[in-house]
Design a protein around this motif. Structure first.
Motif, PDB file in Angstrom:
ATOM      1  N   THR A 181     -21.326  -5.299 -37.395  1.00 23.56           N
ATOM      2  CA  THR A 181     -20.938  -4.082 -36.682  1.00 23.56           C
ATOM      3  C   THR A 181     -21.122  -2.860 -37.573  1.00 23.56           C
ATOM      4  N   ASP A 182     -21.839  -1.876 -37.053  1.00 25.98           N
ATOM      5  CA  ASP A 182     -22.018  -0.607 -37.754  1.00 25.98           C
ATOM      6  C   ASP A 182     -20.866   0.311 -37.346  1.00 25.98           C
ATOM      7  N   THR A 202     -21.090   0.770 -27.090  1.00 25.37           N
ATOM      8  CA  THR A 202     -19.883   0.347 -27.797  1.00 25.37           C
ATOM      9  C   THR A 202     -19.705  -1.163 -27.709  1.00 25.37           C
ATOM     10  N   ARG A 255     -21.713   4.025 -36.504  1.00 21.14           N
ATOM     11  CA  ARG A 255     -22.282   4.213 -35.158  1.00 21.14           C
ATOM     12  C   ARG A 255     -21.193   4.067 -34.099  1.00 21.14           C
ATOM     13  N   LEU A 256     -20.295   3.123 -34.310  1.00 19.16           N
ATOM     14  CA  LEU A 256     -19.191   2.919 -33.370  1.00 19.16           C
ATOM     15  C   LEU A 256     -18.294   4.155 -33.318  1.00 19.16           C
ATOM     16  N   ASP A 295     -22.011  -3.417 -27.166  1.00 15.74           N
ATOM     17  CA  ASP A 295     -23.065  -4.056 -27.947  1.00 15.74           C
ATOM     18  C   ASP A 295     -22.757  -3.996 -29.438  1.00 15.74           C
ATOM     19  N   GLU A 296     -22.248  -2.864 -29.885  1.00 14.00           N
ATOM     20  CA  GLU A 296     -21.947  -2.705 -31.309  1.00 14.00           C
ATOM     21  C   GLU A 296     -20.784  -3.600 -31.728  1.00 14.00           C
TER      22      GLU A 296
END
Length: 90
Positions: free
Chosen positions: A32-33, A23, A36-37, A25-26
């Motif tokens: 920011t994806d 989280t 994925r988050l 890193d994202e």
């Protein structure tokens, strides 16, 4: 039987660390994806719910032991000349 502290240690060090690091890193990434988050947050939330259930089970077990629901209780007591005696059934 597995110690509950060991279970929390494994859950805290392993998957929760992985989700938290992922989280961070994202969020820190330039692009920011968000999908994925959201997926990481969902997994983190589910694992947190599992930990909550384990904690409630531990508190319920400790309370049951404290209130005498899970351990042998005094079923007969009498006062004799030497003092208070109690018999416990197991």
């Amino acid at each position: 039987m597995v110690n509950a502290g060991c279970v929390f240690l494994v859950l805290g060090v392993g998957p929760l660390h992985k989700f938290t690091a992922g989280t961070f890193d994202e969020i820190a990434a330039d692009d920011t994806d968000h999908e994925r988050l959201a997926e990481l947050n969902k997994k983190y939330g589910m694992l947190s719910l599992v930990e909550l259930v384990l904690m409630v089970a531990i508190v319920a077990t400790m309370s049951g032991m404290r209130w005498g629901l899970l351990i042998p209780t005094v079923v007969h007591s009498e006062i004799c000349t030497s003092g208070f005696t109690a018999s416990i059934t197991i």
